[in-house]
Write a protein that holds these residues in place. Structure first.
Motif, mmCIF file in Angstrom:
data_model
loop_
_atom_site.group_PDB
_atom_site.id
_atom_site.type_symbol
_atom_site.label_atom_id
_atom_site.label_comp_id
_atom_site.label_asym_id
_atom_site.label_seq_id
_atom_site.Cartn_x
_atom_site.Cartn_y
_atom_site.Cartn_z
ATOM 1 N N PHE A 270 6.958 2.870 -3.843
ATOM 2 C CA PHE A 270 6.091 1.954 -4.131
ATOM 3 C C PHE A 270 4.974 2.147 -5.075
ATOM 4 N N LEU A 271 4.962 1.544 -6.090
ATOM 5 C CA LEU A 271 3.774 1.912 -7.082
ATOM 6 C C LEU A 271 2.943 0.629 -7.256
ATOM 7 N N GLU A 272 1.602 0.673 -7.533
ATOM 8 C CA GLU A 272 0.786 -0.425 -7.648
ATOM 9 C C GLU A 272 0.831 -0.527 -9.354
ATOM 10 N N ASP B 76 8.408 -7.469 -3.537
ATOM 11 C CA ASP B 76 8.242 -8.138 -2.358
ATOM 12 C C ASP B 76 6.828 -8.881 -2.275
ATOM 13 N N PRO B 77 6.834 -10.059 -2.538
ATOM 14 C CA PRO B 77 5.385 -10.701 -2.912
ATOM 15 C C PRO B 77 4.645 -10.606 -1.551
ATOM 16 N N ARG B 78 5.139 -10.340 -0.251
ATOM 17 C CA ARG B 78 4.588 -10.151 0.801
ATOM 18 C C ARG B 78 3.575 -8.863 1.033
ATOM 19 N N LEU B 79 3.887 -7.931 0.173
ATOM 20 C CA LEU B 79 3.305 -6.703 -0.020
ATOM 21 C C LEU B 79 1.897 -6.910 -0.801
ATOM 22 N N ASP B 80 0.931 -6.874 -0.174
ATOM 23 C CA ASP B 80 -0.725 -7.245 -0.642
ATOM 24 C C ASP B 80 -1.130 -5.938 -0.876
ATOM 25 N N THR B 81 -1.711 -5.926 -2.118
ATOM 26 C CA THR B 81 -2.480 -4.622 -2.726
ATOM 27 C C THR B 81 -3.878 -4.684 -2.258
ATOM 28 N N GLY B 82 -4.403 -5.847 -1.834
ATOM 29 C CA GLY B 82 -5.766 -6.134 -1.760
ATOM 30 C C GLY B 82 -6.469 -6.418 -2.888
ATOM 31 N N ASN B 83 -5.891 -6.432 -4.031
ATOM 32 C CA ASN B 83 -6.397 -6.782 -5.548
ATOM 33 C C ASN B 83 -5.644 -7.965 -5.900
ATOM 34 N N PRO C 219 0.944 -1.178 2.745
ATOM 35 C CA PRO C 219 0.368 -1.668 1.737
ATOM 36 C C PRO C 219 -1.239 -1.502 2.068
ATOM 37 N N ARG C 220 -1.850 -1.149 0.700
ATOM 38 C CA ARG C 220 -3.287 -1.062 0.963
ATOM 39 C C ARG C 220 -4.020 -2.226 1.681
ATOM 40 N N GLY C 221 -3.459 -3.273 1.062
ATOM 41 C CA GLY C 221 -4.239 -4.697 1.502
ATOM 42 C C GLY C 221 -4.010 -4.678 3.086
ATOM 43 N N ASP C 222 -2.885 -4.421 3.611
ATOM 44 C CA ASP C 222 -2.605 -4.337 5.203
ATOM 45 C C ASP C 222 -3.633 -3.396 5.648
ATOM 46 N N ARG C 223 -3.844 -2.100 5.098
ATOM 47 C CA ARG C 223 -4.770 -1.136 5.511
ATOM 48 C C ARG C 223 -6.000 -1.610 5.914
ATOM 49 N N LEU C 224 -6.599 -2.415 4.355
ATOM 50 C CA LEU C 224 -7.735 -2.863 4.597
ATOM 51 C C LEU C 224 -8.185 -3.931 5.639
ATOM 52 N N LEU C 225 -7.175 -4.866 5.802
ATOM 53 C CA LEU C 225 -7.096 -5.756 6.977
ATOM 54 C C LEU C 225 -7.142 -5.257 8.413
#
Length: 132
Positions: free
Chosen positions: A44-46, A23-30, A83-89
């Motif tokens: 989910f694995l990165e 799902d490309p909407r899930l952002d890793t932040g990287n 997702p980590r990207g969402d947590r960072l945001l």
């Protein structure tokens, strides 16, 4: 063309090969990594995009029969996953809303200075032969 960005496929990785969902909407932040739902692990694995993307392929007709079960497991896991990207945001947004706490300057009129001016206590007697 479907508005659904979710892609189901197969990760060719030897003994660790498995059905996956992207799902490309899930952002890793990287920008160099992606999240894939790994059906074998049920999580989910990165993954490093440069390494994993060449190992992804479309599902075969036989594997397509498992796609209903795959998507059901994906949706269940997705409900609990942040997702980590969402947590960072979210952390950045929370920090922006929280005002900085600044301590007021210490009272400088206090007689108990943090250091002594040692120069006032030295006896500068020049009559001493070794300067003591």
């Amino acid at each position: 063309m479907s508005d659904n960005p979710i892609w189901t496929g197969f990760l060719e990785a030897g003994d660790k090969s498995t059905l996956v969902v992207r799902d490309p909407r899930l952002d890793t932040g990287n920008p160099k990594t992606i999240y894939l739902y790994n059906h074998r692990r049920g999580a989910f694995l990165e993954y490093a995009a440069a390494i994993v993307e060449p190992k992804l392929r479309e599902l075969t007709a036989e594997e397509q029969k498992q796609s209903h079960e795959l998507l059901k497991a994906f949706r269940k896991c997705r409900e609990l996953f942040t997702p980590r990207g969402d947590r960072l945001l979210a952390l950045a947004q929370q920090s922006a809303r929280t005002p900085l706490r600044v301590r007021p300057p210490a009272d400088t009129d206090d007689d108990s200075a943090p250091f002594l001016d040692d120069a006032d206590e030295i006896d500068w007697d020049d009559d001493s032969p070794d300067g003591e």
